[in-house]
Design an enzyme around this catalytic site. Structure first.
Site, mmCIF file in Angstrom:
data_model
loop_
_atom_site.group_PDB
_atom_site.id
_atom_site.type_symbol
_atom_site.label_atom_id
_atom_site.label_comp_id
_atom_site.label_asym_id
_atom_site.label_seq_id
_atom_site.Cartn_x
_atom_site.Cartn_y
_atom_site.Cartn_z
ATOM 1 N N GLY A 14 -2.487 -3.301 3.717
ATOM 2 C CA GLY A 14 -3.511 -2.346 2.867
ATOM 3 C C GLY A 14 -3.942 -3.005 1.272
ATOM 4 N N SER A 15 -4.558 -2.390 0.520
ATOM 5 C CA SER A 15 -5.121 -2.311 -0.489
ATOM 6 C C SER A 15 -5.059 -4.195 -0.858
ATOM 7 C CB SER A 15 -5.595 -1.308 -1.415
ATOM 8 O OG SER A 15 -5.364 -1.776 -2.897
#
Lengths: 143, 424
Positions: A68-69
């Site tokens: 993810g981020s």
């Protein structure tokens, strides 16, 4: 009472040096940051995650990979709240794990000769030599 | 890690204390990442305007203002991601209804703070999809420093420029990054063959497919077969999910993406280490992971993750034409596409329905403010796996629920207040 101990050595690559030892907290599922890490309380808040709301403060946090981020750096931010792990071990990472490790500034090792999430179980006693990239695992997890 | 003479001089402080601190960051970051050297950027930078990723090497707003006054510039074309530090809503903030974002003083203060970045050359795209509106792309084979889930596969796979996730003040200011991971040719080879047996038709299918592949692959590089010729909208959705459900930064679509004219080229002439198959059942499983709720009620609808492009705004305006929302609907885009939507009349159509068109931020970045713990809203509907999977964390410990579906399902929910979407 007899406790059987069994020592295993893992060799990896240093990310952040230093020495730490303590109890392992292992995630076989990748960790996700940004909104899904609560740095203040020091745990993941990713729904469906086996470590949901399980504090990593004072533990040797062992996991597979990030996902993810760029907000993964939130794991590092736990240091500002004193809720951080004492060491950070992962199978494979990228700059997300590197930035988190730099912010956390605790012994961090990756790229091991064996998958650390296969060898280490939650509850094992782990000795981390960050400078040498060597991790000693004392198998004390209850069977 | 080896530094060249110029880099050593910067590290020794010959270009001032700020450049020295930035070089110290690059040297320590490169060392921790196992990089052998730094590489000069010759592509572009996508940065979160702020002090940088690692606080101890941070450059303050005052220091950046000082550099800007001296006329110092970023080394390569540098674009702005969303403003992660203060979450400025660029357009539509007056109507957003949440504090502090609707406070003019808050916005004015932050825009003033961002000015030195713009003076140093940062182009104010303020978007997670800056690459759709930047009007300038890095060339194939160049070295770039980008950020953002959907943007990283865009720069690597779609454009063929090489980037890790390190667009920051330091990399933009010095025009250098550690040379490792996605910068090295051999790390860009596919190792996994992904065969898609599901028919990908709707935009949503690419979002679900991306998540399923990301979950299965983590950091690995796949070659994707059987996914047709995805549109811009579909690529953005797929990229966002690939790099949220997993950490896929690079992939190949043989005959479609620039580094893979053929399947053999995708694997750099080697055999796949593994092959996986994605079926319709995999897409259904992800749909069910994303779409859940204890009743049919929906009280906030969020569209525009990643920031909607003009085709999506045209479509959502068409769906909202002559209808009235009974539930709050936010439609998010980037500032440039916002202006285009204004010219085309889509903004008026969207706002006439009672929905709000906004630019430059996202619901996730506003953390829990759109769904406060007291009262409603508690159930959000969205058409993006990324937003869906983060929003429950952002609102934690407030327990919110999420409905997931196609844009049409989400608009229907905004009009009726009820979720009617289902797997088909």
């Amino acid at each position: 009472m007899t406790i059987q101990t069994n020592k295993i050595i893992l060799r990896g690559r240093k990310v952040i040096g230093g020495y730490a030892e303590g109890e392992a907290l292992v995630s076989k599922m990748p960790l996700m940051g940004w909104g899904n890490v609560d740095a203040k309380n020091g745990y993941t808040v990713e729904r469906n995650h086996p470590l949901y709301e399980v504090p990593f403060k004072g533990k040797v946090l062992v996991f597979t990979e990030p996902r993810g981020s760029g907000g993964f750096v939130g794991y590092g931010a736990s240091r500002m709240f004193g809720t951080n792990p004492i060491a950070f071990l992962y199978r494979k990472g990228n700059n997300l794990t590197v930035f988190a490790a730099m912010v956390m500034n605790v012994p961090t090792v990756t790229d091991f000769d064996q998958d650390p999430t296969e060898v280490i179980e939650t509850g094992d006693h782990v000795i981390v030599n960050g400078d040498e990239g060597i991790v000693e695992v004392i198998k004390t997890a209850n069977k | 890690m080896l530094l060249n003479d110029d880099e050593k001089r910067i590290l020794n402080g010959e270009q001032g204390e700020i450049a020295q601190r930035c070089m110290k960051f690059l040297a320590d970051y490169g060392e921790a990442a196992g990089a052998e050297k730094l590489v000069d950027l010759d592509g572009t930078v996508d940065l979160h305007p702020g002090p940088g990723w690692v606080g101890t090497y941070g450059v303050s707003m005052e220091e950046i203002a000082k550099l800007a006054r001296k006329g110092e510039k970023f080394k390569v074309p540098t674009f702005s991601d969303k403003d992660a530090a203060m979450n400025v809503i660029v357009d539509g903030w007056e109507q957003c209804g949440v504090l502090p974002n609707s406070d003019p003083a808050y916005r004015e203060k932050r825009m003033k703070e961002l000015q030195p970045f713009i003076d140093m050359g940062m182009i104010p795209t303020f978007s997670c999809t800056h690459y759709l509106v930047s009007s300038f792309w890095p060339a194939v084979g160049t070295h770039s420093a980008w950020v953002e889930s959907s943007a990283i596969p865009w720069v690597n796979a779609v454009l063929g420029s090489r980037s890790n996730f390190d667009g920051s003040f330091q990399t933009a200011y010095l025009g250098k990054v550690p040379y490792y991971d996605m910068h090295i040719t051999e790390n860009r080879a596919a190792t996994v063959l992904v065969k898609c047996e599901a028919e990908l038709e709707r935009d949503m299918d690419y979002d679900l497919f991306g998540w399923a592949v990301g979950e299965a692959l983590g950091l690995k590089v796949p070659a994707l077969l059987g996914i047709g010729r995805p549109t811009t909208t579909q690529l953005v959705k797929m990229n966002s999910a690939l790099n949220t459900g997993g950490q896929v930064r690079m992939y190949h679509i043989p005959g479609y993406t620039p580094e893979a004219p053929t399947l053999e080229a995708a694997f750099h002439g080697r055999k796949p280490k593994e092959t996986i198959t994605i079926t319709r059942n995999d897409l259904k499983r992800v749909y069910e992971l994303m779409n859940y709720g204890s009743s049919d009620d929906v009280d906030f609808v969020y569209l525009g993750c990643p920031h909607y492009n003009i085709q999506e705004l045209q479509k959502v305006a068409g769906l909202l034409d002559d209808r009235k929302c009974s539930t709050r609907l936010w439609v998010m885009t980037n500032p440039q596409t916002y202006k285009l939507a204004e010219q085309a009349g889509y903004r008026k159509t969207i706002e006439d329905s009672g929905a709000t068109l906004l630019s430059g931020v996202c619901a996730g970045m506003l953390y829990g403010v759109v769904m406060p713990p007291e009262g409603k809203p508690n159930v959000m509907a969205t058409d993006a796996c990324k937003q869906d999977y983060y929003i429950t964390g952002h609102c934690h410990p407030h327990k919110v629920q999420v409905r997931y579906g196609a844009m049409e399902d989400c608009v229907e929910a905004a009009v009726t207040g009820k979720w009617k979407g289902e797997w088909r």
